[in-house]
Design an enzyme around this catalytic site. Structure first.
Site, short mmCIF file in Angstrom:
data_model
loop_
_atom_site.label_atom_id
_atom_site.label_comp_id
_atom_site.label_asym_id
_atom_site.label_seq_id
_atom_site.Cartn_x
_atom_site.Cartn_y
_atom_site.Cartn_z
N PHE A 23 -80.55 -60.43 -5.38
CA PHE A 23 -81.30 -60.55 -4.13
C PHE A 23 -82.39 -61.62 -4.19
O PHE A 23 -83.32 -61.60 -3.39
CB PHE A 23 -81.89 -59.19 -3.71
CG PHE A 23 -80.90 -58.06 -3.83
CD1 PHE A 23 -79.77 -58.06 -3.02
CD2 PHE A 23 -81.08 -57.04 -4.73
CE1 PHE A 23 -78.83 -57.04 -3.13
CE2 PHE A 23 -80.15 -56.02 -4.85
CZ PHE A 23 -79.02 -56.02 -4.04
N GLU A 74 -76.65 -63.15 3.48
CA GLU A 74 -77.99 -62.83 3.95
C GLU A 74 -78.10 -62.61 5.44
O GLU A 74 -79.07 -62.03 5.93
CB GLU A 74 -78.95 -63.95 3.50
CG GLU A 74 -79.08 -64.00 1.99
CD GLU A 74 -79.67 -65.30 1.47
OE1 GLU A 74 -80.89 -65.35 1.33
OE2 GLU A 74 -78.92 -66.24 1.19
#
Lengths: 327, 752, 160
Positions: free
Chosen positions: B251, B718
């Site tokens: 992430f 994303e």
């Protein structure tokens, strides 16, 4: 974790004896104790493992009530058919607590000994001041991050919230703790912090919880546990209410009412004032909402936890009204 | 390295023809469901010791003393590494040669500049001894007051935000646009500090052999990590071998090598034995990055038809006192909505925190929840349906630059998602819908967008005499499915069945695959793989078409095509021969080809390249108790070519759930006195649990993009978080009439 | 009989017997990972807050990070490595693969062990029930919808 020795108890008596040794602590499911040992809050020299003792995990239910052995596990009690039907608030409080894995480990007795989630209490290496850990050292929580702290039963020494669910339901249903031969109401087992927040339970050295007894009642049979939280599951309560209700034969007048609050107080919080205000009255939404405000009489906030004072009576009212709707 | 992928144990692949586009199950799936996928901390070389960090209690000051004797006296403790005995580095960890060289805390001095900064490392024979040894150090400090919060220090305008965008940008005259508007809105939103909290804590197993270093550690950018480590230790990059076959989530937090990882290498050097260092969960709240908090003010003006006349978006953010990363939140207003005037600006304060870092949709996520909330407010101010308002202000060209979009199927996303959700008939006013149980019900929407970015990557392809193929690139799989999607691209590139190829990735001794970040990994490394495949096929074709004995003789490279392990004449597919035959005739055991993936500067200049999507959310709110539950989420996304719809859907779901988390759950809460985060754990730093996640639907909208790259790939990692967070917030408003201006939205915001 | 250094601990794991000399403070999780090389069981938080370390003790799902190895003596322990039988994936493992019920895979062993128990407990009766009874296993990648689908699928297979 500091190093400690391990003793597997062979009998309840031996366990109680061993636990009186300096630095010794009883180890049951470990979900609180091992966690706190890793935090450096619990610093045992010896753990006395009682999880292998036989006969302490009974779940016995008859006309008089339920006896839950201290080593009965939360998940088993939650799923027990007779608990679900005769003491729904107990089952609901249990299955909404923690996670399925933790409920398979944690015992009923150990759950009563669950400690607060106050982040200052849990962090001794960074916050030296905590009256609950070291009497007289001060309180780091006051003036700090307080959204999860208690609004009821606090003192200048401690505002730590009692986080458990089961005990809230137990208090509502007048349950008793068995400490060997000694019996004490769960409500009395939990102590207010006052000037001695380090003393949380009315249990003496050499004593061990052996069982919990929940008396049968109509209110227990018609009971519920309502838990409100940010996350849907796997979280402690923002506010919760255990409610038991018995109506007169007219189906609308309240004969018996039990109310206890969780997530808002320094101990499982019985709301006698709400009960008194509604007993003998007709169960009616406005009356219930008004009376529920009595649940937070005397509440004191510390900033971010102010919402609990608003929220808790609403949770109580909702739980009572929900019970009123069940036939 | 080669993985034993256990392909035979997998369910049969459904496939027709090309591997690209097929919903294959994960090639690494067997390893992952059997517990045999080896993550960094699962390694245990002989003689390995355990290292545990000691981290600072305070936010600012210096360490005055450590009880090293007490730690060393603990049975099993081998060594304590402090600034006094830490092995020398070739490079100052505070040096910064380029913007993405982040300053690291490597015990260079006794200073403390944020809570949970490393102050010592305890190395022991067992994890238990190292852990307790670290506790026994009982540090004492000289403490200075912590600077905390969005107003915690004097603000300034950073030189650049995000990856170097200008902090202030303007197009048109915003003030005039606002002046001329029929309707105006102005609103300020706050987003909290968030921490990546990948399930796998940062971990490293490091072993030195002379000046050669062997490392197991999760990395989203192997080549960058290799270069950074080599620089710090003054050794050649090829002397650093990093294995990272699987990341337990990244992430963004594993994009750059972090201080604690380097400390593991230093510890191994100090003791002359392999060392494992794994962060404890609470230690992930500091030295491995976070999403900085923001306070964003949006001003919009609309004419009588609901057309935007101006958008002004200002974001205040925070960084550390010693390094630069600035969340580019306001830049979210550059691309989505047409307006004759747009102004975006940022300022920042420096706080006593670890340096913020890229976190899934950095800037896009924070900016999106504010922008989409403001758009919702603007639509309501104009008396318009939020979807109608967005269509009225649909950007046909990129508003800030005037560039055409390389492709943009956002209209189709709106249509398909609205249809699937059942948006039609939504009441304009809030607090109009209740369900059968009396819960306030609200519907909200948001637009999703994310730039289609490419970095630089290389790949090497091999065709072997036995007819099999090999593709190598140091790609990183953090869960997005690199092992599978790249193998699919490789199979097509090599003209082979996917089961006939070996695909190697996740190791720094393979060609540089660039970084797994910016949603650009599949496009970038995918193009390198595609081109490497084309290169080796061209070589093969060369061998065939120049050889008179081949049925392909004289066809020319352009005149053949590769499929199923054979080359065919384009003009006569009955004429062809197998790779095996061609290589056998040439007497070659194998041939290889190399390929690169990189953005095309010409199309880069000519086109605005973005993926788009639309997300619709339904929430239910208890009218008395303020409890919020998301009950439905429908998203539709157009992101160019889909390599594997099964994996892509998982990426969208994951992003959308992050959006829910942004709106309703995540927040690091700081004690203002100490500067410490008080919920640095997974019980009180909330990420959604399974029970928080409702029925989720992600529609894959077809989109051909001839400009982004030859494969037509944008990126999907994303985008899901953008749009979703705002959709949930807008649904909460629609349910309750309370406009969320501070995130996450909590019970107390809705008690009324 | 107490000892503060190490004690012998006998563990029955995946049908195999192991004898270890351990400090009493060693958790079952660290014993599995560091002493026995059974690294399929993962550590995500070490405080009972994430579920990554879920294993079965006497057939019930528990957290290995809050269980002392010494406590587990005399119990039957099953880890992710012991789930597949003779190379055949357990129906839950197969369903996770097919439904793409994971991304990074780090929480997956815990999810799968939890799911097997969830089904066995009879808590997989509806999607809502699965979500609640799988809530003790965090997944940061956000694979939850596919996890629910996998548990639902496996529950049907196990029942038939």
């Amino acid at each position: 974790m500091r190093d400690f020795s391990y003793l597997r108890a062979t009998s309840a008596d031996a366990a109680r004896q061993a636990a009186t040794l300096p630095g010794a602590m009883l180890l049951a499911g470990g979900t609180t104790l091992i966690d706190l040992a890793k935090c450096g809050v619990a610093e045992p020299d010896m753990l006395v493992d009682i999880t292998h003792l036989r006969g302490l995990d009974r779940i016995e239910i008859d006309e008089r009530g339920a006896i839950l052995g201290a080593l009965a596990r939360m998940g088993h009690v939650a799923d027990h058919d007779d608990i679900k039907s005769r003491f729904p608030a107990i089952s609901e409080a249990l299955w909404q607590a923690a996670s399925a894995q933790i409920r398979n480990m944690a015992t009923i007795g150990g759950n009563l000994m669950q400690r607060t989630r106050c982040p200052y209490f849990r962090d001794p290496s960074n916050f030296a001041a905590c009256n609950k850990r070291v009497s007289g050292s001060g309180c780091s929580a006051i003036g700090g991050v307080t959204r999860g702290h208690a609004v009821l039963g606090t003192s200048e020494a401690c505002i730590a919230m009692y986080p458990g669910d089961l005990a809230t339901a137990l208090v509502a249903l007048d349950a008793t703790v068995h400490l060997g031969d000694r019996r004490i109401l769960v409500d009395d087992f939990f102590l207010l912090p006052g000037t001695t927040p380090d003393k949380e339970h009315a249990i003496e050295p050499g004593e061990m919880i052996t069982a919990i007894e929940i008396p049968s009642s109509a209110a227990a049979r018609r009971s519920t546990y309502l838990k409100i939280r940010d996350r849907q599951s796997y979280e402690f309560a923002a506010a919760s209410a255990a409610v038991g209700l018995e109506l007169e034969s007219d189906g609308r007048t309240i004969r018996d009412l039990r109310v206890a609050l969780g997530g808002v107080a320094t101990k499982p919080w019985r709301a006698h004032a709400v009960e008194a205000a509604l007993k003998g009255k007709v169960l009616e939404p406005n009356a219930v909402r008004t009376a529920s405000l009595l649940a937070v009489e005397g509440a004191v906030d510390h900033g971010a936890n102010r919402y609990k004072i608003e929220l808790a009576p609403r949770v109580v009212a909702r739980a009572i009204l929900k019970m009123g709707e069940t036939a | 390295m080669t993985l034993e992928l256990g392909l035979n144990q997998q369910p049969a692949h459904t496939r027709q023809g090309s591997s690209i586009g097929q919903p294959l199950t994960r090639r690494d799936g067997f390893l992952k469901v059997t517990g045999t996928a080896r993550y960094a901390a699962d390694n245990h070389p002989p003689g390995m010791l355990y290292a545990v960090l000691a981290v600072s209690s305070i936010a600012r000051g210096r360490v005055v003393s450590l009880d090293i004797e007490a730690a060393k006296a603990h049975s099993g403790v081998v060594e304590v590494m402090t600034p006094l005995n830490r092995p020398a580095l070739a490079t100052d960890p505070d040096a910064k040669d380029h913007p993405f060289m982040f300053r690291l805390d490597l015990l260079q001095n006794d200073g403390v500049r944020y809570p949970n900064q490393s102050i010592a490392v305890v190395i022991a024979e067992t994890l238990e001894a190292a852990t307790e040894g670290a506790a026994l150090l009982s540090p004492r400090y000289e403490t200075e007051p912590a600077r905390v919060g969005l107003d915690g220090a004097e603000s300034f305008v950073p030189r650049g935000v995000g990856v170097g965008n200008p902090a202030v940008q303007q197009m048109g005259d915003v003030e005039a646009g606002l002046e001329s508007a029929r309707t105006r809105i102005e609103a300020t939103y706050e987003t909290p500090a968030q921490y990546h909290n990948a399930m796998e804590p940062h971990a490293i197993v490091a072993a030195w052999d002379g000046d050669r270093l062997s490392i197991d550690t999760p990395s989203q950018g192997l080549a960058m990590a290799q270069g950074r480590i080599a620089g710090l230790f003054g050794i050649a990059p090829q002397n650093v071998h990093i294995r990272s076959p699987f990341l337990g989530g990244g992430f963004g937090s594993k994009g750059m090598i972090s201080g604690p990882q380097v400390l593991g290498i230093l510890a191994a050097k100090l003791v002359g034995r392999p060392v494992k260092l794994v962060l404890r969960r609470e230690q992930m709240f500091g030295p491995v990055g976070h999403r900085a908090p923001t306070r964003q003010t949006l001003r919009m003006g609309m004419d009588g038809e609901g057309r935007l006349t101006a958008i002004s978006h200002h974001a205040r953010t925070t960084s550390s006192t010693f390094d630069d990363f600035f969340e580019p939140a306001a830049d979210a207003s550059h691309t989505l909505y047409a307006s004759p005037a747009i102004a975006t600006s940022h300022d920042a304060v420096r706080l006593d925190t670890g340096t913020p870092l890229f976190m899934r949709a950095p800037g896009e996520a924070t900016g999106s929840i504010a922008l989409e909330s403001a758009i919702d407010e603007a639509a309501h101010a104009c008396g318009m349906d939020p979807l109608e308002f967005r269509l009225r202000n649909y950007a046909e060209v990129e508003p800030m630059t005037g560039k055409p979009f390389s492709s943009k199927a956002l209209r189709e996303c709106y249509e398909q998602a609205a249809e699937a959700f059942g948006w039609a008939g939504r009441p304009l006013e809030p607090r109009r819908m209740r369900d059968a149980d009396g819960y306030l019900t609200g519907w909200g929407m948001g637009t999703a967008t994310f730039p289609a970015i490419m970095f630089q990557a290389e790949a090497r392809a091999v065709l072997r005499a036995d007819g099999s193929g090999l593709m190598e690139t140091g790609a990183q799989d953090m869960g997005q499915g690199a092992w599978t999607a790249f193998a699919q691209i490789a199979a097509d590139g090599l003209g082979l069945d996917i089961d006939q190829i070996d695909f190697r990735a996740g190791s720094s001794d393979l060609p540089n695959a660039g970084i797994a970040g910016g949603s650009g990994h599949t496009a970038t490394a995918g193009m390198a793989i595609h081109n490497a495949g084309a290169a080796v096929i061209a070589r093969l074709a060369d061998l065939a078409t120049r050889n008179e004995a081949s049925p392909l003789f004289g066809a020319g490279n352009e005149g053949v095509l590769a499929r199923g392990g054979r080359l065919y004449r384009r003009d006569d597919e009955s004429r062809g021969e197998s790779y095996t035959e061609i290589l056998a005739r040439a007497g070659l055991a194998e041939i290889e080809g190399h390929g690169k993936g990189a953005p095309d500067p010409t199309s880069q200049e000519a086109y605005a390249k973005h993926a788009h999507g639309a997300v619709f959310a339904e929430v239910k709110v208890d009218p008395d108790l303020g409890q919020i539950r998301v009950t439905r989420l429908v998203g539709a996304f157009a992101a160019g070519r889909v390599i594997n719809p099964r994996l892509v859907r998982s990426q969208y779901y994951g992003g959308m759930i992050w959006g829910v988390s942004f709106a309703l759950h995540e927040e690091a809460v700081t004690d203002r006195r100490s500067g410490r985060i008080q919920n640095a754990n997974l019980a009180e730093y909330h990420v959604p649990v399974n029970a928080d996640v409702p029925s989720v639907e992600a529609l894959l909208v077809h989109e051909d993009d001839p400009h982004v790259n030859a494969l037509g790939i944008k990126g999907v990692g994303e985008i899901g978080i953008t749009g979703t967070a705002g959709a949930v917030a807008n649904a909460v408003w629609h349910a309750t009439g309370v406009r969320p201006r501070r995130f996450p939205i909590r019970i107390e915001d809705l008690l009324g | 009989m107490t000892s503060k250094t190490t004690i012998p601990v006998h563990l029955d794991i995946n049908g195999r017997h192991h004898t270890l000399e351990l400090e009493p403070r060693v958790t079952l999780l660290d014993a599995l990972r560091d002493r026995l090389g059974l690294t399929g069981t993962k550590k995500g938080c070490d405080h009972g807050q994430c579920g990554a370390c879920t294993v079965h003790v006497d057939g019930e799902r528990v957290l290995a990070c809050l269980t002392l190895a010494a406590q587990a003596e005399g119990r039957t322990i099953t880890t992710i490595e012991g789930l597949a039988r003779e190379g055949e994936l357990h129906p839950v493992q197969a369903a996770f693969l097919e439904q793409d019920a994971f991304q990074c895979g780090y929480c997956t062993p815990g999810q799968i062990m939890s799911a097997v128990a969830c089904i066995r407990e009879g808590h997989a009766g509806s999607d809502e029930e699965i979500r609640e009874y799988m809530a003790g296993n965090l997944c940061r990648c956000g694979a939850y919808p596919h996890i629910v689908a996998a548990v639902r699928q496996a529950a049907l297979e196990v029942a038939s």
